[in-house]
Write an enzyme that holds these catalytic residues in place. Structure first.
Site, PDB file in Angstrom:
ATOM      1  N   SER B 304     -42.015 -44.673 -66.144  1.00  0.00           N
ATOM      2  CA  SER B 304     -40.803 -45.206 -66.875  1.00  0.00           C
ATOM      3  C   SER B 304     -40.848 -44.787 -68.459  1.00  0.00           C
ATOM      4  CB  SER B 304     -40.568 -46.406 -66.732  1.00  0.00           C
ATOM      5  OG  SER B 304     -40.240 -46.745 -65.207  1.00  0.00           O
ATOM      6  N   HIS B 381     -36.301 -53.163 -64.157  1.00  0.00           N
ATOM      7  CA  HIS B 381     -37.235 -53.104 -63.059  1.00  0.00           C
ATOM      8  C   HIS B 381     -37.670 -54.521 -63.109  1.00  0.00           C
ATOM      9  CE1 HIS B 381     -37.367 -48.871 -62.273  1.00  0.00           C
ATOM     10  NE2 HIS B 381     -37.458 -48.655 -63.551  1.00  0.00           N
TER      11      HIS B 381
END
Lengths: 446, 446, 446, 446
Positions: B304, B381
């Site tokens: 990410s 997340h």
């Protein structure tokens, strides 16, 4: 187990039972006490996160599925009480609004006055199969309402949510025919509510001939389970009786020769969606699809039952309603008490003007408590903008037809150009659109 | 017109423009004045019937599509004002509630406090393509909000409705691959928000090799237009840099040899659905589908970006934040101002411990106004229950990567067993789940 | 009309009649004399172009469909005679070959010796629906062959063409289940040749339970009309009787607990494709698909009828075959003449060794004129490489089972590792693969 | 790698290479010597059973795929020689026929004269993917034929088999549009043979606008790989130039306003199916589908290239063909040698009558060795029954158009009523159907 039995069994065990049998849901997990489930629901509401919420919602719904009817009622009562509104929160929000009325304070008041169960239902709906189970839950609730009218606030909330979820934009219309998967067709057999489908050969006769069509609405969250369906016959002229239309041995018409599409049966499939309307969307969309396929179609019309006519008529025949019927009519109607009258030509001729008068009054003058026509099928079609086109006094001479309407059927005409106008006049002012022929059948009055 | 230009054009014209070009909507009817449209909306609200409502809703939406931006703002202001709450009705309902607080009076108060635009939106949604246009309308509204914050109440109502309509139960996950129709693939190119897809060959490299997967969520009312999609790479080990993962010439891995599924790009597609969350459902469902297809997969992890790290770090380096960084660290970080530092091995080695310390603080200690981590991707997340697993200091050395995060990328681990626990700890208490390796990178304190 | 009647009607009217009823073909055009049609066929052969050929082929096939059986026979005779070989052309080509034997002259001879009807069939096949009609034509031809064996050359040519057109590479296997369209399912009911399917509920019991599977082969030119299908039961152990396997009330097994897949019924659907083999491809492919879905499956086995055993046994019991059976056996078998013997435990015990001996001889020693086993089902499975695994003396005690095999059923084992070896030994040397248990049942000989 | 490069790469690596890249075939097994493979083929032919045959066929085809070009040629030579006819068998059958000429002996002679490779090909076709590999094998064979004409007998056998397998009845027509899967669309890009598709945006311009259509034929054994496709433009009038038709910026026409369907590009996709005709079926079927969708279409016409016109014209301009052209014409045509003549109005005007005369002669008078028109595109359309409708002297001024036809394009008219008549006159007597306008362009002769 023949189809008739199957269909009966289906009716008696309800939708959930059916899905259980079909192996589409499983009685997961162990049974749980109602109190435990209510704690789980509190827990689901108090946590903010979705990830754990899905699992918890699944647990609650699985436990609900194993509840006895009594446990369900207890659960509904908790929904009505414990998961109702938070009075302290309402009072505070109402006070804040009173001090400073604005869009913002109104919005807060709106939220404060929302019963907690609404959010609970929304979170339960996140579980896989959640929508399905909530629709089934409402089926149970509707049954429970009869003895516990106080549960109606719960029902109102479900109706509000379902209206949003089963929005017309999310529905898909599909043609049902003899190439449709069997597990969907067997639901058509089970759900048909107007003219019973006896077995698969009877079903085939409704679907396969070139002059038959059937369409249903589906929703993505209730996969392969129709919400409502309509059966259509293609004919030359507007039909006046159901018997010939459904006769097993009739020669089919080539579709391109048809000028009239007859909606002869419309069945809602999900008790749990009672009151959520999509019928008129289906009819409109089906009429458009048919017109596209067969541009020669000129007339879209129903051949509809009149389910309450016999009851209404008998009430007027009672001695204590002397004023309701002229004596001559009353005497003529005594023929109805003779078994086999419907096959007797003389009797039919004698009663024709009397029945026609009564039928015209039933539709045009009789009103229920809301000021609407007595007949529920009439309310449906008139509400859609259709026009009462013709009375067919001897349209359904089957035992069921004689019992519920003394043989009467009617045609409602869907004139696509006038639907909106009729609909608005009916919705706003209660005007019943009717052909001049029907109007003329009303008794002349000095 | 090459793909890059197309994608830029797409971005600039917005979703509605794109659909216009694709011929999926038409600028129907003639232009109308805002006042006329507002009258139509009043009319739509005041009639009860659905049949005429559909046509009227269609007219309103068609007229809206032809509005200029100024006209839209005027329309939004009418929604905020004229179609807001009915204060008289609220007051009466509040008084009734005060006199007799009950579920019934609360329900009436709840309804009375609902702004009229909510019912308006629900009726507009009955028009064909209504949901699509309402989602586009919110895109316009979000843009208008910047200069007119008072429109936020309108936005709240749309969010409320969309949360219900785009409920997880109505979404369908579909695999996207090289056999997917081109008109959907071109949207994947246009919507990819993390690692730009340059052209169709670049797209093919993301979809066709045996070690690539892509999944998207679709909603029945936004046919063929994805809501969100995730791109997955199958690897042996958890990757520490994006470059090799996307390299054009890399040899693909046989899927059955993969042990790790890497979610390396997650893109939301519909600006008008901003804030309606389905990302974590997608990730969970994709992880389950992958596990079913490839039982040998052991690890589900992201690679990410860290979009705000550079900004946060630069703020700490400013002289007025002397206390934020020890002097030695401050000096080491001056290397970041040297162009090409990222290719200089000595510079990288010198900065490694300093950057690691800063990164650990950025994730574990820095907080925004809501007490949540600064980084939006981290919030997504962690909120899904993932754990911050590893800091990859030099994970993205592209110009964009250097600019926004000084090269930093991280892995978030989705441990299916621990997702719920992590999620609850984060949602309820703000606990950031992190591996011990990341925790150890925090500066030692006396 | 119930399903049983339907199925009977189907059987009696043949495939063409069925399609007529279903409205899938139309009796186009006017009736034509056979001579006219033969002229049309000459015409079709003499023109080179395809464009006009398609129309002409369509006319011929439509006219054929209206022929009476007598006219068909006349047409077949023209095919055998007039559309046979061109003797002059053969002689010239044979002479040219004699003078200079080469690949080229052989190729010309090959073409010259091709009967003209082969090219005629190929051209007829260009008409829409041509393949379907040619397959039906062969059904008629097979019937006509009984009285006119000289038509066999015509049949040989059709077999040659069909072998090419119905090549395994063009077949598609599809799973048949309760979600299969009804118009396909009704063919499964009609075509089931081994264990009759009584009605739709019976069909459902073969398709819907989790321990049932059904697969069929389809060809693109015979849309939605299966060529062959196999019904499968999933069980723990190899079954020894059909009754319990098909019992209506049995509790289904969870698929993942199954260790054995039982092919209990294999039905060819198209009489016109008699002799074109695809059965063994279907079994192999189905075994592979099942193994992929359910890796725990270990055994693939049939439960098969023994259609000629009773006839063979009775012939041996006749007094003029005194040597065929030892006297003791002969006496024991007299119990078979007692009605109800199959329910008598003593009788069963007394006959068990005798029947086992006879059955072992029937499979292992008896041979038909071609030196192959007498039993057609045995020839099919042994030819596919299966092994005769077990004799189930009382496997089918239904009236049909008693009548055709005195109750005997057998299991053929498909051991995927040994299929090829068994098959080659059988095809090349006539070796019957059998388990040692079956071999031991043979009578001991001095 | 951009689309242009991709398309070039595709062209250079051939179909098999492409499928390798796409991962659709695998280079299974180990490499094998040609002799070993020939032994395997002998083995495949000598065993009767199918079960083991499938595996062996698969081995042979896998080994073939790994052959070098030289090994392939060796293999083809074995097919031509060793797997040719069995002369002894022919002689015996010819003798038997001579003694007793009959259908039966002729049938045996026919079979005896069949080269063994035909049965070999049929058995190879049983392997999974067999048809695909055999089509690819013929691509190799066609290349090898140039240097080894003796292999033609092998080619004849493949053509014979393919004509049967790719029978029109087994083909499926599908519309290709912007919703078609990308892996099929990329083949359209690669296969387009008439007017190059430069990239995906160019492709989109051919598929997405409302006045464009594209249709392709598919065969079940070559999944997702088109055999042939046709691109269609919908217009008001018959077009006279390709440039405006394909212009990027042109405003599209609403489909319902179109009166003319223009087939402007027809591309065969499979080199290995060269000579197997399905083009005219495609055009006819597409014309019918278009007429059904858009009943207002009146004219079906091509806009076709004239690939050999420049070569033919230049040959006539050579000094040694003095008689071919009048001196005045010859001088006028010298303008063709001036670069840029096509943009010069005077030059165009001067040459117009001369070019028209030459073009009319090219189509109506010039003949190839078989007595057919010189132009292959003309032979295709005339053979389908189309009529040469108009000469468009400056229809294609692109470099390619100038190079191959000096700008000339023509329209062939598909008049559905006259197709058959035209076709027969052409097929039987070589008559070229042409409009009177074209005929009038021929030079006047005394």
């Amino acid at each position: 187990m023949n189809v008739g039995m199957l269909s009966e069994l289906f009716a008696s065990i309800g939708e959930r039972g059916r899905r259980l049998i079909e192996g589409r849901i499983e009685l997961g997990g162990k049974p749980r006490r109602v109190e435990t489930v209510i704690e789980l629901a509190e827990d689901l509401l108090s946590h903010r996160g979705e990830a754990s919420g899905v699992a918890r919602a699944g647990e609650i719904l699985a436990a609900y599925a194993r509840f006895t009817q009594d446990e369900r009622t207890t659960f509904f009562e908790a929904l009505a009480g414990r998961f109702g509104v938070d009075h302290g929160r309402i009072e505070a929000a109402a006070e804040a609004y009173r001090l400073q009325p604005s869009e913002e304070t109104a919005q807060k008041l709106h939220l404060a006055a929302e019963p907690r169960r609404q959010e609970l239902f929304r979170r339960l709906n996140l579980a896989p199969g959640g929508t399905r189970t909530l629709v089934d839950m409402r089926t149970d609730l509707i049954a429970a309402l009869r003895s516990r009218p106080a549960l109606e606030t719960v029902d109102n909330d479900l109706v509000h949510l379902f209206s949003s979820w089963f929005n017309r934009g999310f529905l898909v219309v599909k043609r049902i025919d003899w190439t449709t998967p069997a597990h969907i067709l067997e639901k058509i057999i089970a759900y048909e509510a107007v003219h019973e489908i006896r077995d698969w050969d009877d079903l085939r006769r409704r679907l396969q001939p070139p002059d038959r069509r059937c369409f249903a609405f589906f929703h993505p969250a209730l996969v392969d389970d129709p919400l409502i369906f309509v059966e259509v016959a293609l004919t030359i002229d507007m039909p006046d009786a159901i018997g010939p239309l459904l006769a097993a041995e009739r020669p089919p018409l080539a579709a391109r020769e048809a000028r009239t599409a007859v909606f002869y049966s419309i069945s809602n499939c999900q008790t749990g969606l009672k009151g959520i309307s999509f019928g008129h969307f289906l009819i409109k969309q089906v009429a458009e699809e048919l017109k596209k396929e067969l541009p020669a179609l000129e007339t879209f019309v129903t051949l509809s039952p009149v389910p309450l006519f016999a009851g209404w008529l008998e009430a007027r025949r009672r001695p204590d309603h002397a004023e309701a019927l002229p004596e001559a009519d009353r005497r003529a109607l005594e023929l109805l008490d003779e078994p086999g009258w419907e096959a007797n030509d003389l009797a039919r001729r004698a009663m024709t003007p009397v029945l026609a008068r009564a039928a015209a009054q039933y539709f045009l003058e009789a009103r229920n408590g809301d000021g609407k026509p007595v007949d529920p099928v009439a309310r449906f079609h008139l509400g859609n903008g259709a026009r009462l086109e013709r009375l067919n006094l001897f349209g359904d001479l089957s035992p069921k037809g004689l019992r519920q309407s003394r043989g009467l059927m009617v045609n409602y005409l869907y004139d696509l150009e006038r639907i909106e106008k009729n609909h608005e006049a009916y919705a706003d002012a209660g005007v019943v659109a009717a052909s001049s022929a029907v109007r003329k059948a009303l008794p002349k009055r000095g």
